[in-house]
Design an enzyme around this catalytic site. Structure first.
Site, PDB file in Angstrom:
ATOM      1  N   GLY A  39       0.805  -1.224   0.000  1.00  0.00           N
ATOM      2  CA  GLY A  39       0.000   0.000   0.000  1.00  0.00           C
ATOM      3  C   GLY A  39       0.830   1.263   0.000  1.00  0.00           C
ATOM      4  CB  THR A  55       9.672   2.067  -0.335  1.00  0.00           C
ATOM      5  OG1 THR A  55       9.520   0.763  -0.887  1.00  0.00           O
ATOM      6  CG2 THR A  55      11.136   2.316  -0.044  1.00  0.00           C
ATOM      7  CB  THR A  84       5.808   4.402  -2.098  1.00  0.00           C
ATOM      8  OG1 THR A  84       5.306   3.451  -3.027  1.00  0.00           O
ATOM      9  CG2 THR A  84       5.062   5.702  -2.303  1.00  0.00           C
ATOM     10  CB  SER A  85       8.808   2.334  -6.410  1.00  0.00           C
ATOM     11  OG  SER A  85       7.908   1.268  -6.171  1.00  0.00           O
ATOM     12  CD  GLU A  86       2.538   0.490  -6.129  1.00  0.00           C
ATOM     13  OE1 GLU A  86       1.388   0.907  -6.013  1.00  0.00           O
ATOM     14  OE2 GLU A  86       2.845  -0.691  -5.941  1.00  0.00           O
ATOM     15  CG  HIS A 105      -2.258   1.459  -4.324  1.00  0.00           C
ATOM     16  ND1 HIS A 105      -3.145   0.589  -4.894  1.00  0.00           N
ATOM     17  CD2 HIS A 105      -1.070   0.806  -4.281  1.00  0.00           C
ATOM     18  CE1 HIS A 105      -2.526  -0.535  -5.191  1.00  0.00           C
ATOM     19  NE2 HIS A 105      -1.262  -0.433  -4.817  1.00  0.00           N
ATOM     20  CG  HIS A 107      -2.573  -4.650  -2.529  1.00  0.00           C
ATOM     21  ND1 HIS A 107      -1.295  -5.094  -2.246  1.00  0.00           N
ATOM     22  CD2 HIS A 107      -2.418  -3.634  -3.413  1.00  0.00           C
ATOM     23  CE1 HIS A 107      -0.411  -4.374  -2.921  1.00  0.00           C
ATOM     24  NE2 HIS A 107      -1.067  -3.468  -3.630  1.00  0.00           N
ATOM     25  CG  HIS A 168      -1.602  -3.485  -8.382  1.00  0.00           C
ATOM     26  ND1 HIS A 168      -0.797  -2.530  -8.942  1.00  0.00           N
ATOM     27  CD2 HIS A 168      -1.319  -3.454  -7.055  1.00  0.00           C
ATOM     28  CE1 HIS A 168      -0.065  -1.952  -8.010  1.00  0.00           C
ATOM     29  NE2 HIS A 168      -0.373  -2.500  -6.849  1.00  0.00           N
TER      30      HIS A 168
HETATM   31 ZN    ZN Z   1       0.111  -1.924  -4.911  1.00  0.00          ZN
END
Ligand code: ZN
Length: 273
Positions: A39, A55, A84-86, A105, A107, A168
Site C-alpha cells: 500500500g 517504501t 514509495t516507488s508507486e 492505494h 489491496h 493488483h
Molecule cells: Zn500496490
C-alpha cells in the site's frame, strides 16, 4: 479527526496530514486491506510538495516524522526513508486532477478478487454506490512503480474517484486522506456484497429509469455523472453475460456437481466389487 484543508498555517496543515496518513495506515492495516509493507498513500501540501508514505514499511505502524516529501516531478525533498516507488502514479493524478488533494492505494481482498479475475464491477446494484462513487473502472495491467503503470490510470482520471487495478488492487482519490479512506471502505464493502450475492445465485440490477433517478440526485449533490453527459446506457458494463462472475459461478457449480456425481458412481462401483 477534522481537517483544515490547507486553510490554516502550512506548518500546522503538514503536521495534520502526517497524522492523517498514519491514521489511515492504521485503519487499512486493521481492516486487512494490506499485508506486510503493501500500500501507499499521499497528500498534496502547499505548492508542488507532496507528502507520501515510505517504501518497505508497514503502513499500520508509521510515525509522522518518517514520511517523505517529494516534488510533483518526483524529487525527494526530505524524510529519513525512501519514498514509495508507486508515487509516480500519485504524481500523475495530482498533475491531471487539480481538485484531488489525496490518494490511497491498497489491496483490499474483495476488490482485489475482482482485479485478479479481471471482472469489471457491475453498475446499478446499490444506490449508495451510484450516488457516492459512480462508475468504478477496471484499469489495464502494468508493472507497479513504472511510468506505464501511472499511464494505465490516465484514461479514467477525469471522471472517476475509485479504480480497480487489474491483477493488483484498488485506488481512490479525494479531497483529503479520510475521504479516500471512506471511498475505499465503500468500494471494498460493495465488492464483498457482490461476492456474497454471487453465492446466492447472483445480483439483480435496478432499472435504467431507477438508475437515472439516482444520477439526477447525484447531480443535485454537485456531481454530473459521465454517463449522463455521454447519453449512454447507465447500467451496462459492456461485458458479455458469459464472462460475468455470476455465470462463472454457475459453471463452477455445474463442474462441482459433475465431480460429485462421478465420485458417487466410483464409490458405488467400489462397494459392488
Ligand atoms: Zn500496490
Amino acid at each position: 479527526m477534522s481537517i483544515s484543508h490547507g486553510q490554516t498555517d502550512p506548518m500546522r496543515y503538514e503536521a495534520e496530514m502526517r497524522e492523517a496518513l498514519c491514521e489511515v495506515g492504521r485503519r487499512v492495516w486493521k481492516r486487512e486491506y494490506i499485508a506486510s509493507n503493501d500500500g501507499n498513500f499521499s497528500v498534496r501540501l502547499d505548492g508542488d510538495r507532496i507528502l507520501a508514505t515510505p517504501t518497505m514499511v508497514s503502513k499500520g505502524f508509521m510515525k509522522p516524522e518518517e514520511l517523505p516529501v517529494v516534488t510533483l516531478d518526483g524529487q525527494q525533498l526530505s524524510g529519513p526513508l525512501r519514498v514509495t516507488s508507486e508515487v509516480k502514479a500519485h504524481l500523475e493524478i495530482y498533475r491531471v486532477r487539480p481538485d484531488v488533494r489525496a490518494v490511497v492505494h491498497v489491496h483490499p481482498p474483495h476488490a482485489t478478487a475482482f482485479a485478479v479475475a479481471r471482472k469489471p464491477l457491475p453498475k446499478c446494484i446499490l444506490p449508495e454506490i451510484e450516488l457516492f462513487l459512480g462508475e468504478i473502472p477496471l484499469t489495464s495491467y502494468a508493472t507497479p512503480g513504472t511510468d506505464e503503470f501511472a499511464a494505465t490510470l490516465r484514461p479514467f482520471l477525469a471522471n472517476h474517484n475509485a479504480f480497480v487495478l487489474t491483477n493488483h488492487g484498488a485506488l481512490t482519490v479525494g479531497s483529503d486522506p479520510f475521504e479516500c479512506y471512506y471511498r475505499m471502505e465503500t468500494l471494498e464493502q460493495y465488492c464483498r456484497i457482490l461476492l456474497l450475492a454471487a453465492n446466492l445465485g447472483g445480483w439483480q440490477q435496478i432499472s435504467e429509469v431507477q438508475a437515472l433517478e439516482l444520477l439526477q440526485l447525484r447531480e443535485k449533490l454537485g456531481v454530473v455523472d459521465r454517463r449522463l453527459e455521454a447519453g449512454e446506457c447507465l447500467c451496462s458494463t459492456g461485458v458479455p453475460p458469459s464472462q460475468s462472475v455470476v455465470n462463472q459461478r454457475t459453471d463452477t457449480d455445474q463442474m462441482e456437481s459433475l465431480i460429485e456425481d462421478i465420485t458417487a458412481r466410483v464409490l458405488e462401483a467400489i462397494r459392488q466389487t
